[in-house]
Design a protein around this motif. Structure first.
Motif, PDB file in Angstrom:
ATOM      1  N   ASP A  43     -30.713 -70.035   0.176  1.00  0.00           N
ATOM      2  CA  ASP A  43     -31.682 -68.981  -0.121  1.00  0.00           C
ATOM      3  C   ASP A  43     -32.764 -68.892   0.959  1.00  0.00           C
ATOM      4  O   ASP A  43     -33.432 -69.880   1.279  1.00  0.00           O
ATOM      5  CB  ASP A  43     -32.342 -69.249  -1.483  1.00  0.00           C
ATOM      6  CG  ASP A  43     -33.282 -68.132  -1.895  1.00  0.00           C
ATOM      7  OD1 ASP A  43     -32.941 -66.952  -1.699  1.00  0.00           O
ATOM      8  OD2 ASP A  43     -34.383 -68.448  -2.405  1.00  0.00           O
ATOM      9  N   GLY A  44     -32.914 -67.707   1.527  1.00  0.00           N
ATOM     10  CA  GLY A  44     -33.926 -67.476   2.538  1.00  0.00           C
ATOM     11  C   GLY A  44     -33.569 -67.943   3.926  1.00  0.00           C
ATOM     12  O   GLY A  44     -34.380 -67.813   4.857  1.00  0.00           O
ATOM     13  N   ASN A  45     -32.355 -68.480   4.100  1.00  0.00           N
ATOM     14  CA  ASN A  45     -31.981 -69.071   5.386  1.00  0.00           C
ATOM     15  C   ASN A  45     -30.828 -68.362   6.097  1.00  0.00           C
ATOM     16  O   ASN A  45     -30.564 -68.660   7.265  1.00  0.00           O
ATOM     17  CB  ASN A  45     -31.607 -70.542   5.185  1.00  0.00           C
ATOM     18  CG  ASN A  45     -32.800 -71.383   4.797  1.00  0.00           C
ATOM     19  OD1 ASN A  45     -33.867 -71.258   5.391  1.00  0.00           O
ATOM     20  ND2 ASN A  45     -32.644 -72.227   3.785  1.00  0.00           N
ATOM     21  N   CYS A  46     -30.170 -67.446   5.429  1.00  0.00           N
ATOM     22  CA  CYS A  46     -28.933 -66.887   5.980  1.00  0.00           C
ATOM     23  C   CYS A  46     -29.172 -65.596   6.755  1.00  0.00           C
ATOM     24  O   CYS A  46     -29.919 -64.722   6.320  1.00  0.00           O
ATOM     25  CB  CYS A  46     -27.922 -66.636   4.856  1.00  0.00           C
ATOM     26  SG  CYS A  46     -27.339 -68.146   4.074  1.00  0.00           S
ATOM     27  N   ALA A  47     -28.493 -65.483   7.882  1.00  0.00           N
ATOM     28  CA  ALA A  47     -28.560 -64.273   8.704  1.00  0.00           C
ATOM     29  C   ALA A  47     -27.601 -63.201   8.216  1.00  0.00           C
ATOM     30  O   ALA A  47     -27.796 -62.022   8.508  1.00  0.00           O
ATOM     31  CB  ALA A  47     -28.251 -64.620  10.158  1.00  0.00           C
ATOM     32  N   VAL A  48     -26.552 -63.601   7.518  1.00  0.00           N
ATOM     33  CA  VAL A  48     -25.574 -62.660   6.964  1.00  0.00           C
ATOM     34  C   VAL A  48     -25.349 -63.012   5.494  1.00  0.00           C
ATOM     35  O   VAL A  48     -25.803 -64.051   5.007  1.00  0.00           O
ATOM     36  CB  VAL A  48     -24.237 -62.690   7.745  1.00  0.00           C
ATOM     37  CG1 VAL A  48     -24.441 -62.272   9.196  1.00  0.00           C
ATOM     38  CG2 VAL A  48     -23.569 -64.070   7.661  1.00  0.00           C
ATOM     39  N   ASP A  49     -24.617 -62.155   4.789  1.00  0.00           N
ATOM     40  CA  ASP A  49     -24.429 -62.337   3.350  1.00  0.00           C
ATOM     41  C   ASP A  49     -23.531 -63.529   3.045  1.00  0.00           C
ATOM     42  O   ASP A  49     -22.684 -63.926   3.862  1.00  0.00           O
ATOM     43  CB  ASP A  49     -23.846 -61.071   2.739  1.00  0.00           C
ATOM     44  CG  ASP A  49     -24.859 -59.933   2.703  1.00  0.00           C
ATOM     45  OD1 ASP A  49     -26.044 -60.175   2.999  1.00  0.00           O
ATOM     46  OD2 ASP A  49     -24.457 -58.795   2.381  1.00  0.00           O
ATOM     47  N   TYR A  50     -23.691 -64.066   1.845  1.00  0.00           N
ATOM     48  CA  TYR A  50     -22.957 -65.274   1.477  1.00  0.00           C
ATOM     49  C   TYR A  50     -22.607 -65.247  -0.002  1.00  0.00           C
ATOM     50  O   TYR A  50     -23.243 -64.575  -0.810  1.00  0.00           O
ATOM     51  CB  TYR A  50     -23.781 -66.534   1.797  1.00  0.00           C
ATOM     52  CG  TYR A  50     -25.098 -66.623   1.063  1.00  0.00           C
ATOM     53  CD1 TYR A  50     -25.216 -67.348  -0.121  1.00  0.00           C
ATOM     54  CD2 TYR A  50     -26.228 -65.964   1.541  1.00  0.00           C
ATOM     55  CE1 TYR A  50     -26.428 -67.424  -0.804  1.00  0.00           C
ATOM     56  CE2 TYR A  50     -27.442 -66.036   0.865  1.00  0.00           C
ATOM     57  CZ  TYR A  50     -27.538 -66.757  -0.305  1.00  0.00           C
ATOM     58  OH  TYR A  50     -28.731 -66.834  -0.986  1.00  0.00           O
ATOM     59  N   ALA A  51     -21.562 -65.992  -0.329  1.00  0.00           N
ATOM     60  CA  ALA A  51     -21.151 -66.211  -1.714  1.00  0.00           C
ATOM     61  C   ALA A  51     -20.704 -67.666  -1.811  1.00  0.00           C
ATOM     62  O   ALA A  51     -20.674 -68.389  -0.811  1.00  0.00           O
ATOM     63  CB  ALA A  51     -20.022 -65.256  -2.096  1.00  0.00           C
ATOM     64  N   PHE A  52     -20.352 -68.090  -3.022  1.00  0.00           N
ATOM     65  CA  PHE A  52     -19.960 -69.483  -3.223  1.00  0.00           C
ATOM     66  C   PHE A  52     -18.658 -69.607  -4.008  1.00  0.00           C
ATOM     67  O   PHE A  52     -18.419 -68.852  -4.955  1.00  0.00           O
ATOM     68  CB  PHE A  52     -21.046 -70.258  -3.986  1.00  0.00           C
ATOM     69  CG  PHE A  52     -22.305 -70.479  -3.213  1.00  0.00           C
ATOM     70  CD1 PHE A  52     -22.284 -71.121  -1.990  1.00  0.00           C
ATOM     71  CD2 PHE A  52     -23.525 -70.043  -3.707  1.00  0.00           C
ATOM     72  CE1 PHE A  52     -23.452 -71.319  -1.268  1.00  0.00           C
ATOM     73  CE2 PHE A  52     -24.694 -70.238  -3.008  1.00  0.00           C
ATOM     74  CZ  PHE A  52     -24.665 -70.876  -1.773  1.00  0.00           C
ATOM     75  N   HIS A  53     -17.840 -70.576  -3.585  1.00  0.00           N
ATOM     76  CA  HIS A  53     -16.835 -71.192  -4.431  1.00  0.00           C
ATOM     77  C   HIS A  53     -17.474 -72.445  -5.047  1.00  0.00           C
ATOM     78  O   HIS A  53     -18.502 -72.919  -4.572  1.00  0.00           O
ATOM     79  CB  HIS A  53     -15.613 -71.659  -3.634  1.00  0.00           C
ATOM     80  CG  HIS A  53     -15.022 -70.667  -2.677  1.00  0.00           C
ATOM     81  ND1 HIS A  53     -14.336 -69.544  -3.088  1.00  0.00           N
ATOM     82  CD2 HIS A  53     -14.977 -70.654  -1.318  1.00  0.00           C
ATOM     83  CE1 HIS A  53     -13.891 -68.889  -2.028  1.00  0.00           C
ATOM     84  NE2 HIS A  53     -14.277 -69.537  -0.943  1.00  0.00           N
ATOM     85  N   MET A  54     -16.826 -73.016  -6.051  1.00  0.00           N
ATOM     86  CA  MET A  54     -17.319 -74.252  -6.664  1.00  0.00           C
ATOM     87  C   MET A  54     -16.274 -75.340  -6.535  1.00  0.00           C
ATOM     88  O   MET A  54     -15.125 -75.165  -6.975  1.00  0.00           O
ATOM     89  CB  MET A  54     -17.618 -74.020  -8.147  1.00  0.00           C
ATOM     90  CG  MET A  54     -18.346 -75.168  -8.825  1.00  0.00           C
ATOM     91  SD  MET A  54     -20.116 -75.171  -8.425  1.00  0.00           S
ATOM     92  CE  MET A  54     -20.343 -76.902  -7.976  1.00  0.00           C
ATOM     93  N   ILE A  55     -16.641 -76.457  -5.917  1.00  0.00           N
ATOM     94  CA  ILE A  55     -15.758 -77.621  -5.859  1.00  0.00           C
ATOM     95  C   ILE A  55     -15.891 -78.403  -7.160  1.00  0.00           C
ATOM     96  O   ILE A  55     -17.001 -78.803  -7.549  1.00  0.00           O
ATOM     97  CB  ILE A  55     -16.091 -78.522  -4.665  1.00  0.00           C
ATOM     98  CG1 ILE A  55     -15.649 -77.842  -3.355  1.00  0.00           C
ATOM     99  CG2 ILE A  55     -15.429 -79.892  -4.795  1.00  0.00           C
ATOM    100  CD1 ILE A  55     -16.021 -78.609  -2.096  1.00  0.00           C
ATOM    101  N   LEU A  56     -14.759 -78.600  -7.847  1.00  0.00           N
ATOM    102  CA  LEU A  56     -14.718 -79.422  -9.065  1.00  0.00           C
ATOM    103  C   LEU A  56     -14.328 -80.844  -8.667  1.00  0.00           C
ATOM    104  O   LEU A  56     -13.206 -81.086  -8.242  1.00  0.00           O
ATOM    105  CB  LEU A  56     -13.692 -78.871 -10.054  1.00  0.00           C
ATOM    106  CG  LEU A  56     -13.975 -77.512 -10.706  1.00  0.00           C
ATOM    107  CD1 LEU A  56     -12.838 -77.162 -11.661  1.00  0.00           C
ATOM    108  CD2 LEU A  56     -15.281 -77.535 -11.460  1.00  0.00           C
ATOM    109  N   SER A  57     -15.265 -81.773  -8.804  1.00  0.00           N
ATOM    110  CA  SER A  57     -14.990 -83.178  -8.499  1.00  0.00           C
ATOM    111  C   SER A  57     -14.801 -84.015  -9.755  1.00  0.00           C
ATOM    112  O   SER A  57     -14.351 -85.151  -9.666  1.00  0.00           O
ATOM    113  CB  SER A  57     -16.143 -83.771  -7.680  1.00  0.00           C
ATOM    114  OG  SER A  57     -16.382 -83.021  -6.517  1.00  0.00           O
ATOM    115  N   ASP A  58     -15.178 -83.452 -10.902  1.00  0.00           N
ATOM    116  CA  ASP A  58     -15.179 -84.228 -12.148  1.00  0.00           C
ATOM    117  C   ASP A  58     -14.806 -83.273 -13.283  1.00  0.00           C
ATOM    118  O   ASP A  58     -15.668 -82.638 -13.889  1.00  0.00           O
ATOM    119  CB  ASP A  58     -16.562 -84.836 -12.358  1.00  0.00           C
ATOM    120  CG  ASP A  58     -16.581 -85.881 -13.472  1.00  0.00           C
ATOM    121  OD1 ASP A  58     -15.518 -86.110 -14.088  1.00  0.00           O
ATOM    122  OD2 ASP A  58     -17.663 -86.444 -13.716  1.00  0.00           O
TER     123      ASP A  58
END
Length: 466
Positions: A120-135
């Motif tokens: 948040d507040g740091n990206c020069a271009v747009d972003y989205a997320f995947h979620m890594i499931l570790s548990d």
């Protein structure tokens, strides 16, 4: 105040069309396209006109596999969201989908909120997320439903890295069943990590410690076996499956066989597998450590199968798996023990250029370049047509690309926060000239005009191939 922008005189290239057209941009979106010099185009007025004569006008790239600021092996990836997204822009990529990480014993929510705070507040271009499931457990399975509802619609599991990210077959099956119910797409790192750990232990006991042994223990057959197993588990669950960073002919064959049965199985490869090989891992004086990643680089003969898979659509996406670690002070952690070399390569800045070179080399067509780098990743991860194309209503994420400019890839000139280039000295033809993100100039004729904080989080819908 929104600036009305007109791009004139270029060749617009999307996954489906090539046309000499002008592009009108209003309020950060594509307002209209019209044939160059047509009455409609000539009637347009704008606050800013960009001359695209002699250049391609293409959608901004969508890199669906990056790891900014990822903690790994006692250190962290060297690109922050600020430096990494700036480098992405320099390379013509205007959207990244990064991986938020759930730590064992913690909730998905905690992991996702940590990644929101990083970006948040740091990206020069747009972003989205995947979620890594570790548990994977009953609580985290329920959390998957909530994340899908807020636009995090894909979940990565690992058959590798026991004790860190690894999930067993039962956990994988449960997550797939949940994805089948809530529309989430399961992404799989397909390597048999239990068997690989045995081979690592045996190699080190024999004194085989150099970087090349990283590739030798992570065998092709163990990637193919895990890919096959993941496909069968997805069939049992009635779930779609996306296999990340496919590196070898045998794994491609497993995907092709599944797709021939009509199964919703998809595959991604990365530039390192198309352009690099075990020859790089064997570079002397520990230089091979620069190329340690998982899945590992393979012998050159596997490259033909990967290119063929991209042409036949048995592989649908080229992402980078951008996860850079500096040679000095980070990769060097594995001197004397290849298993301690942080896994990952830099590449977010190089993907679009390398794939354009592949067009010139005859591996893929121009429209296929845009398909595998822009349109398909956007569709696969619920971003299309907001991202991945140039059409009325789409975000004005647009790249002016000079197909004739020549460049030499080098760490001396790249913008990634890493002290080497995986493609050092490679001569290629084609280069990004100008980049707009939601209509705002980020790169203007090879000058960076963007800013941290321009990039926004983009909620995603579910996979558009299902």
């Amino acid at each position: 105040m929104s600036i009305r922008t007109l791009i004139r005189g270029g060749l617009v290239v999307t996954a489906s069309d090539e046309l000499h057209a002008d592009v009108l941009i209003e309020d950060g979106r594509v307002a209209a396209l019209a044939a160059h010099a047509s009455a409609a185009a000539e009637a347009w007025t704008a606050d800013r006109t960009i001359d695209a004569t002699g250049k391609y006008v293409i959608p901004g790239g969508v890199d669906a596999h990056t790891h900014m600021e990822l903690p790994f092996g006692g250190t962290s990836a060297s690109d922050t969201f600020e430096t990494g997204t700036r480098a992405a822009a320099w390379g013509g990529t205007t959207t990244i989908v990064d991986f938020a990480v759930q730590s064992v014993g913690h909730s998905l929510r905690e992991g996702l909120d940590t990644w929101y705070a990083k970006a948040d507040g740091n990206c020069a271009v747009d972003y989205a997320f995947h979620m890594i499931l570790s548990d994977v457990n009953e609580r985290t399975l329920k959390e998957m439903d909530h994340l899908v509802g807020e636009g995090v619609t894909s979940f990565k599991l690992f058959m590798a890295y026991p004790g860190v990210f690894y999930s067993d077959d039962g956990q994988i099956l449960r997550a797939m069943q949940r994805g089948a119910a809530n529309g989430g797409l399961i992404m799989m790192h397909a390597e048999n990590g239990i068997a690989i750990d045995v081979l690592v232990e045996q190699a080190l006991a024999r004194g085989e410690t150099d970087p090349r042994h990283h590739g030798e223990v992570r065998k092709v057959l163990l990637e193919a076996e895990a890919t096959h197993r993941a496909i069968q588990l997805a069939r049992v669950a009635g779930a779609p499956l996306y296999v990340v960073h496919v590196s070898a002919e045998e794994a491609v064959a497993e995907l092709a066989a599944a797709r021939d049965k009509g199964l919703p199985v998809f595959g991604e490869t990365c530039p390192q597998y198309l352009f690099l090989s075990t020859d790089n891992l064997e570079e002397p004086d520990f230089q091979g450590a620069k190329y340690v990643c998982s899945t590992p680089l393979r012998p050159k003969e596997h490259q033909a199968a990967l290119w063929r898979g991209l042409r036949t659509n048995d592989l649908q996406v080229v992402s980078t798996d951008h996860c850079p670690f500096c040679f000095r002070g980070q990769k060097e952690l594995g001197r004397g023990d290849f298993s301690k070399i942080p896994n990952g390569l830099p590449g977010v800045e190089n993907r679009m250029d390398l794939l354009h070179q592949a067009v010139l080399d005859g591996h893929i067509s121009r429209r296929r370049w845009i398909e595998i780098a822009c349109a398909t990743p956007a569709r696969m991860f619920g971003l299309y047509p907001q991202k991945g194309t140039i059409a009325p209503g789409s975000d004005a994420d647009i790249v002016l690309y000079d197909p004739h400019a020549e460049q030499v890839i080098s760490a001396e000139t790249h913008h990634m926060n890493v002290d080497y280039s995986a493609y050092e000295g490679r001569r290629i033809t084609g280069r990004v000239d100008t980049v707009l993100s939601r209509g705002e100039l980020v790169i203007d004729q090879r000058e960076y005009t963007g800013r941290a904080g321009h990039g926004a989080f983009v909620p995603r819908s579910t996979c558009q191939y299902l």
